[in-house]
Enzyme design. Structure first.
Site, PDB file in Angstrom:
ATOM      1  N   ASP A  47       0.820  -1.214   0.000  1.00 41.54           N
ATOM      2  CA  ASP A  47       0.000   0.000   0.000  1.00 41.54           C
ATOM      3  C   ASP A  47       0.860   1.273   0.000  1.00 41.54           C
ATOM      4  OD1 ASP A  47      -2.039  -1.816   0.350  1.00 41.54           O
ATOM      5  OD2 ASP A  47      -2.857  -0.883   2.159  1.00 41.54           O
ATOM      6  N   ASP A  48       0.270   2.319  -0.506  1.00 40.68           N
ATOM      7  CA  ASP A  48       0.719   3.714  -0.341  1.00 40.68           C
ATOM      8  C   ASP A  48       1.747   4.205  -1.364  1.00 40.68           C
ATOM      9  OD1 ASP A  48      -0.968   3.536   1.784  1.00 40.68           O
ATOM     10  OD2 ASP A  48       0.505   4.005   3.341  1.00 40.68           O
ATOM     11  N   HIS A  98      -6.382   3.184  -3.934  1.00 38.93           N
ATOM     12  CA  HIS A  98      -6.226   3.435  -2.492  1.00 38.93           C
ATOM     13  C   HIS A  98      -6.566   4.904  -2.201  1.00 38.93           C
ATOM     14  CE1 HIS A  98      -4.838   1.980   1.366  1.00 38.93           C
ATOM     15  NE2 HIS A  98      -3.786   2.779   1.439  1.00 38.93           N
ATOM     16  N   HIS A 102      -5.309   9.376   0.060  1.00 38.22           N
ATOM     17  CA  HIS A 102      -5.228   8.545   1.261  1.00 38.22           C
ATOM     18  C   HIS A 102      -6.203   9.010   2.351  1.00 38.22           C
ATOM     19  CE1 HIS A 102      -3.100   6.025   4.350  1.00 38.22           C
ATOM     20  NE2 HIS A 102      -3.011   5.245   3.296  1.00 38.22           N
ATOM     21  N   HIS A 189       3.843  -2.089   3.141  1.00 37.65           N
ATOM     22  CA  HIS A 189       3.737  -0.734   2.586  1.00 37.65           C
ATOM     23  C   HIS A 189       4.993  -0.394   1.783  1.00 37.65           C
ATOM     24  CE1 HIS A 189       0.815  -0.604   5.875  1.00 37.65           C
ATOM     25  NE2 HIS A 189       0.218   0.369   5.211  1.00 37.65           N
TER      26      HIS A 189
HETATM   27 ZN   LIG Z   1      -2.583   3.265   3.068  1.00 40.58          ZN
END
Ligand SMILES: [Zn+2]
Length: 221
Positions: A47-48, A98, A102, A189
């Site tokens: 993620d991210d 996503h 955020h 992440h």
């Molecule tokens: Zn995230």
């Protein structure tokens, strides 16, 4: 309302356990927490990102194991680093939404949440979505599904804790390998904040899992 806020506190607490408890899956049955694969398979998710250095580091490790994974991308990071995003896709990994900035669903109004999702959708497309922080209201999931009926909301059932700067890299590795079995969706992440732990834990965890006969697939099912 008090009860609801207590439930939210409880959810926030258990979301941080390395292994997602069955109760949470019962409370949110409309979300995907794990998969039943045919063979021994782990679903790695990142993620991210996408960002320089960290995302390419992950891509390199995945390549060593011929692994496919899923990257839940932040729209604004794609805008800043389009070449890294293209590399993720060129390597055959799945990409998921996503949100663009955020956003935390519980403190964002529904319209803003939907618009932010749609903004990221223009860049990412596909039918995979993971709510940032795992926090999304039912009214928001409903709006997202109205906008994209085939949308899958993907959660996780193993949390490496790589985002937690108080956690040692060794503990992060232990979280990942002690809790993962076939069909699990494991959350890492590709962020600068997580990199100290990710850099240590990911290659070691993958070496361990590969030694146990696991393969790694993306969630592009
Ligand atoms: Zn995230």
């Amino acid at each position: 309302m008090k009860q609801f806020s207590q439930l939210k506190d409880l959810v926030a607490k258990v979301m941080y356990l390395a292994k997602t408890p069955w109760l949470l899956k019962k409370i949110y049955p409309q979300l995907t927490w794990d998969i039943k694969p045919a063979g021994r398979c782990i679903y790695l998710t990142f993620d991210d990102g996408p960002i320089p250095i960290v995302t390419p580091f992950v891509l390199n490790i995945l390549k060593q194991y011929n692994a496919k994974a899923t990257f839940f991308c932040i729209g604004d990071n794609i805008r800043k680093h389009p070449d890294v995003f293209e590399q993720v896709k060129a390597d055959g990994h799945a990409v998921g939404n996503h949100t663009y900035n955020h956003l935390k669903g519980w403190v964002t109004d529904d319209k803003t949440y939907l618009d932010n999702f749609l903004l990221a959708d223009e860049l990412i497309g596909g039918n995979l979505f993971r709510p940032p922080y795992g926090r999304v209201r039912r009214s928001q999931t409903k709006l997202l599904k109205q906008a994209k009926p085939d949308l899958k909301l993907i959660m996780w059932n193993v949390l490496s804790g790589d985002f937690d700067t108080n956690l040692s890299p060794e503990k992060c590795l232990a979280n990942a390998i002690d809790n993962t079995t076939s069909g699990d969706i494991v959350l890492f992440h590709d962020s600068l904040k997580a990199f100290d732990r990710l850099e240590y834990a990911l290659p070691r965890a993958m070496e361990y899992w590969a030694g146990q006969g696991y393969i790694f697939n993306s969630l592009a099912l």
